[in-house]
Enzyme design. Structure first.
Site, PDB file in Angstrom:
ATOM      1  N   SER A 142       0.865  -1.179   0.000  1.00  0.00           N
ATOM      2  CA  SER A 142       0.000   0.000   0.000  1.00  0.00           C
ATOM      3  C   SER A 142       0.904   1.232   0.000  1.00  0.00           C
ATOM      4  CB  SER A 142      -0.932  -0.034   1.219  1.00  0.00           C
ATOM      5  OG  SER A 142      -1.866   1.030   1.184  1.00  0.00           O
ATOM      6  N   HIS A 180      -2.912  -1.186  -3.177  1.00  0.00           N
ATOM      7  CA  HIS A 180      -4.098  -0.382  -2.918  1.00  0.00           C
ATOM      8  C   HIS A 180      -4.108   0.841  -3.826  1.00  0.00           C
ATOM      9  CE1 HIS A 180      -4.205  -2.068   1.463  1.00  0.00           C
ATOM     10  NE2 HIS A 180      -4.635  -2.943   0.563  1.00  0.00           N
ATOM     11  N   ASP A 188      -3.961  -5.017   6.215  1.00  0.00           N
ATOM     12  CA  ASP A 188      -4.353  -5.828   5.067  1.00  0.00           C
ATOM     13  C   ASP A 188      -3.165  -6.697   4.668  1.00  0.00           C
ATOM     14  OD1 ASP A 188      -5.976  -6.798   3.035  1.00  0.00           O
ATOM     15  OD2 ASP A 188      -5.341  -5.255   1.612  1.00  0.00           O
TER      16      ASP A 188
END
Length: 355
Positions: free
Chosen positions: A23, A50, A142
């Site tokens: 991310s 992401h 995540d």
């Protein structure tokens, strides 16, 4: 899995999978890692970063320019090939099913679509010990649940050094969730990946298989509506009194050896850190909604006080109290001040960015 019909021609042998997730702060390490992979890499490379939902990312082009491997957006029902980089499209989960890429608009996981957890869980389900998962820089958690699942099926988990990553939360959470996870050098090196692939290939040749672990990749009713209100899905440990911050559905808890996570029957799923962040956002939305309701009530009360409607209407019942418009307005002003203070306290980084 909430996807279209299954591919009709399965591959002759499983394709080893290298799944990479990241991310904020992961673009540099990701490009450096992919750049070092050899052209004859014995694995398909799956990338989940992401991104926004607007489709403006040029990640495949960036990776292809700096790598010996071709790179492209993943296409639903596309056969996975060794030595190719498949990138999760913006707004879509990337999964694997019997050697084919699957692209899904399923429920967000950890508030993201695409989600690293979905990719890793799918890779673990599809390739088992022939899976290598890499977690790069990013905030919250995540990828932690997915890394734990890859570890449970005998795959290999590498994480960027949390102390060296621009944002160490994602690799740190994965390191805590997957007991067998290994820390890469301060700068992620493709040599670690190639060596892990060779070890994985040797293990497959020796038919070394760990105990199988059931992995449920995407959750959905799939037309099966149970008669029991408190039903649990396969793998779920217990129901909670918590509501899904996104849809309001009840959350079930799923316990793995090193981490627990939460999901609703629609399919929204949260690691512990992601759930706390989602609840914080939902709380802020509810507070602003309460302020809007109070201000609107003050406006209507002021309208009534300025017309004959209030005078001629039925008087309040005994024991009830009708606030004046000015009292309601004062409460709205006080609530607005409190909501703004709470928002600044809940999002200190946003406040710092504006100074």
């Amino acid at each position: 899995m909430s996807t279209s019909s299954q591919p009709t021609t399965p591959p002759t042998s499983p394709v080893p999978l290298l799944a990479i997730g990241g991310s904020a702060g992961s673009l540099g390490p990701l490009t450096e890692l992919v750049n070092g992979l050899p052209a004859d890499l014995d694995a398909a490379v799956l990338v989940c970063q992401h991104t926004g939902q607007d489709g403006r990312s040029h990640l495949p082009d960036i990776l292809a320019r700096r790598s010996q491997l071709p790179a492209s957006w993943a296409v639903d029902e596309e056969r996975l090939e060794r030595g190719h980089v498949y990138v999760a499209p913006p707004g879509r989960h990337l999964l694997v099913n019997d050697g084919f890429a699957r692209v899904s608009a399923g429920a967000r996981v950890n508030r993201h679509r695409p989600s690293v957890d979905v990719l890793f869980a799918s890779a673990a389900q599809s390739a088992g010990p022939a899976t290598i998962a890499v977690v790069l820089s990013g905030v919250l958690d995540d990828g932690a649940v997915g890394a734990a699942l890859v570890d449970l099926v005998g795959g290999t988990v590498w994480v960027q050094d949390p102390d060296a990553a621009e944002f160490g939360s994602m690799p740190g959470a994965a390191l805590a969730a997957a007991p067998g996870a290994r820390i890469m050098s301060s700068v992620p090196s493709s040599r670690d990946i190639v060596a892990a692939l060779r070890r994985s290939s040797a293990a497959r040749a020796s038919d070394v298989r760990p105990a199988t672990t059931e992995v449920e990749v995407e959750v959905g009713m799939d037309g099966a509506f149970p008669n029991e209100p408190g039903f649990l899905r396969s793998g779920e440990t217990k129901l909670t009194r918590l509501a899904c911050p996104e849809c309001g559905g009840g959350l079930a808890q799923v316990d793995l050896p090193q981490i627990s996570y939460f999901r609703c029957h629609v399919g929204h799923q949260y690691g512990p850190q992601s759930l706390a962040a989602a609840q914080s956002d939902a709380t802020e939305q509810k507070l602003w909604a309460a302020l809007a309701a109070l201000e609107e009530q003050a406006v209507v009360q002021g309208y009534l006080e300025g017309t004959e409607v209030l005078v001629t209407s039925e008087p309040p019942r005994p024991g009830t109290f009708r606030s004046s418009a000015s009292e309601l307005a004062d409460r709205a002003v006080a609530l607005r001040e409190q909501v703004q203070k709470w928002t600044l306290a809940a999002h200190p980084d946003d406040a710092a960015a504006t100074t």
